[in-house]
Design a protein around this motif. Structure first.
Motif, PDB file in Angstrom:
ATOM      1  N   ALA A 115       3.511   3.348  -3.567  1.00  0.00           N
ATOM      2  CA  ALA A 115       2.409   3.988  -2.836  1.00  0.00           C
ATOM      3  C   ALA A 115       1.540   2.949  -2.128  1.00  0.00           C
ATOM      4  O   ALA A 115       1.177   3.105  -0.959  1.00  0.00           O
ATOM      5  CB  ALA A 115       1.558   4.814  -3.791  1.00  0.00           C
ATOM      6  N   HIS A 119       3.223   2.070   1.513  1.00  0.00           N
ATOM      7  CA  HIS A 119       2.545   3.089   2.319  1.00  0.00           C
ATOM      8  C   HIS A 119       1.044   2.876   2.458  1.00  0.00           C
ATOM      9  O   HIS A 119       0.375   3.711   3.057  1.00  0.00           O
ATOM     10  CB  HIS A 119       2.810   4.475   1.720  1.00  0.00           C
ATOM     11  N   ALA A 121      -1.203   3.382   0.508  1.00  0.00           N
ATOM     12  CA  ALA A 121      -1.899   4.575  -0.001  1.00  0.00           C
ATOM     13  C   ALA A 121      -3.083   4.184  -0.877  1.00  0.00           C
ATOM     14  O   ALA A 121      -3.166   3.062  -1.371  1.00  0.00           O
ATOM     15  CB  ALA A 121      -0.921   5.435  -0.803  1.00  0.00           C
ATOM     16  N   SER A 124      -6.332   7.452  -6.388  1.00  0.00           N
ATOM     17  CA  SER A 124      -7.593   7.990  -6.914  1.00  0.00           C
ATOM     18  C   SER A 124      -7.442   8.297  -8.396  1.00  0.00           C
ATOM     19  O   SER A 124      -6.463   8.919  -8.809  1.00  0.00           O
ATOM     20  CB  SER A 124      -7.962   9.281  -6.178  1.00  0.00           C
ATOM     21  N   ALA A 152       3.436   7.548  -2.508  1.00  0.00           N
ATOM     22  CA  ALA A 152       2.472   8.309  -1.703  1.00  0.00           C
ATOM     23  C   ALA A 152       2.752   9.803  -1.834  1.00  0.00           C
ATOM     24  O   ALA A 152       3.894  10.242  -1.803  1.00  0.00           O
ATOM     25  CB  ALA A 152       2.562   7.881  -0.249  1.00  0.00           C
ATOM     26  N   GLY A 153       1.690  10.577  -2.015  1.00  0.00           N
ATOM     27  CA  GLY A 153       1.836  12.021  -2.138  1.00  0.00           C
ATOM     28  C   GLY A 153       2.128  12.484  -3.551  1.00  0.00           C
ATOM     29  O   GLY A 153       2.204  13.683  -3.811  1.00  0.00           O
ATOM     30  N   GLN A 154       2.293  11.541  -4.484  1.00  0.00           N
ATOM     31  CA  GLN A 154       2.598  11.914  -5.866  1.00  0.00           C
ATOM     32  C   GLN A 154       1.354  11.855  -6.755  1.00  0.00           C
ATOM     33  O   GLN A 154       0.346  11.242  -6.403  1.00  0.00           O
ATOM     34  CB  GLN A 154       3.668  10.980  -6.456  1.00  0.00           C
ATOM     35  N   SER A 155       1.481  12.500  -7.908  1.00  0.00           N
ATOM     36  CA  SER A 155       0.411  12.485  -8.909  1.00  0.00           C
ATOM     37  C   SER A 155       1.001  12.125 -10.265  1.00  0.00           C
ATOM     38  O   SER A 155       2.196  12.288 -10.492  1.00  0.00           O
ATOM     39  CB  SER A 155      -0.248  13.868  -9.018  1.00  0.00           C
ATOM     40  N   THR A 180      -3.854  10.327  -8.446  1.00  0.00           N
ATOM     41  CA  THR A 180      -3.086  10.757  -7.276  1.00  0.00           C
ATOM     42  C   THR A 180      -3.017   9.619  -6.269  1.00  0.00           C
ATOM     43  O   THR A 180      -3.923   8.775  -6.212  1.00  0.00           O
ATOM     44  CB  THR A 180      -3.733  11.972  -6.571  1.00  0.00           C
ATOM     45  N   SER A 182      -2.592   8.951  -2.170  1.00  0.00           N
ATOM     46  CA  SER A 182      -2.580   9.591  -0.853  1.00  0.00           C
ATOM     47  C   SER A 182      -2.821   8.560   0.235  1.00  0.00           C
ATOM     48  O   SER A 182      -3.548   7.579   0.041  1.00  0.00           O
ATOM     49  CB  SER A 182      -3.648  10.687  -0.786  1.00  0.00           C
ATOM     50  N   VAL A 183      -2.175   8.788   1.385  1.00  0.00           N
ATOM     51  CA  VAL A 183      -2.335   7.894   2.527  1.00  0.00           C
ATOM     52  C   VAL A 183      -3.542   8.366   3.314  1.00  0.00           C
ATOM     53  O   VAL A 183      -3.602   9.525   3.737  1.00  0.00           O
ATOM     54  CB  VAL A 183      -1.074   7.904   3.423  1.00  0.00           C
ATOM     55  N   SER A 189       2.014   3.743   7.421  1.00  0.00           N
ATOM     56  CA  SER A 189       2.695   3.021   6.350  1.00  0.00           C
ATOM     57  C   SER A 189       3.522   1.878   6.912  1.00  0.00           C
ATOM     58  O   SER A 189       3.858   1.855   8.101  1.00  0.00           O
ATOM     59  CB  SER A 189       3.603   3.966   5.563  1.00  0.00           C
TER      60      SER A 189
END
Length: 199
Positions: A115, A119, A121, A124, A152-155, A180, A182-183, A189
């Motif tokens: 992430a 990317h 990212a 958080s 990126a986009g995963q939790s 989490t 996030s970009v 990226s």
């Protein structure tokens, strides 16, 4: 961790004020088979101990008149603007009975995760502590959250955490999100940037 306390006989606002003026913090120990006991602690030592994360999540050896008992810090009140602890509550601990306690989360390896590396990212932290249940001797100082594989986009959810032996999460009905990735809007990226250069 060891804490030295003194018995106190008098209670009430006036008695507590006199203690604080003398540099001490009024406190109470409760729980177990014994009656609640009024105590006082060195205010300065307690103030500095409260800055340590371990003080909040460790079994403490509380010594009064040479006798030691095991306790947990349950609550404390700070002065609104002075560096003074107004009061503290400690709970006696039975080595054979499970306790319920909030434990801090430590996030590691974010910088080597796909992430962040690929990317750019932002990761958080949704939770900073977890409600756990365990025997006193198994209480962890913290629980580690390994972010090495997050993309990126995963939790990462509570169910994915590796817990120390004997420790269970006190679930509140759902598998809570811990972190989490996030970009940020407008961020490109490394992969996308490389693709653009090839065109």
């Amino acid at each position: 961790m060891k804490v030295v306390a003194f018995k106190r006989e008098k209670q009430g606002t006036g008695a507590s004020r006199r203690l604080r003026n003398a540099g001490q913090t009024p406190a109470i120990i409760y729980g177990g088979t014994e009656a609640p006991q009024l105590i006082a602690l060195d205010g300065n030592a307690l103030f500095h101990a409260l800055k340590k994360e371990a003080f909040h999540s460790s079994i403490l050896d509380l010594e009064i008149d040479g006798a030691t008992q095991q306790v947990l810090l349950r609550d404390f009140q700070m002065h609104a603007f002075k560096q003074i602890v107004l009061h503290a509550d400690f709970q006696r601990v039975d080595a054979n009975q499970k306790i319920h306690k909030k434990v801090a989360l430590h996030f590691v390896n974010a910088e080597i995760s796909p992430a962040v590396k690929l990317h750019a990212a932002t990761i958080s932290h949704v939770l900073n502590e977890l409600d756990v249940s365990c025997l006193p001797g198994q209480l962890p100082e913290f629980i580690e959250v390994d972010l090495a594989k997050i993309d990126a986009g995963q939790s990462i959810h509570v169910s994915q955490l590796t817990l120390p032996a004997g420790v269970t999460i006190v679930a509140h009905g759902q598998d809570q999100t811990v972190a989490t990735a996030s970009v940020p809007a407008g961020q490109v990226s490394a992969e996308a940037a490389a693709d653009e250069e090839k065109k």
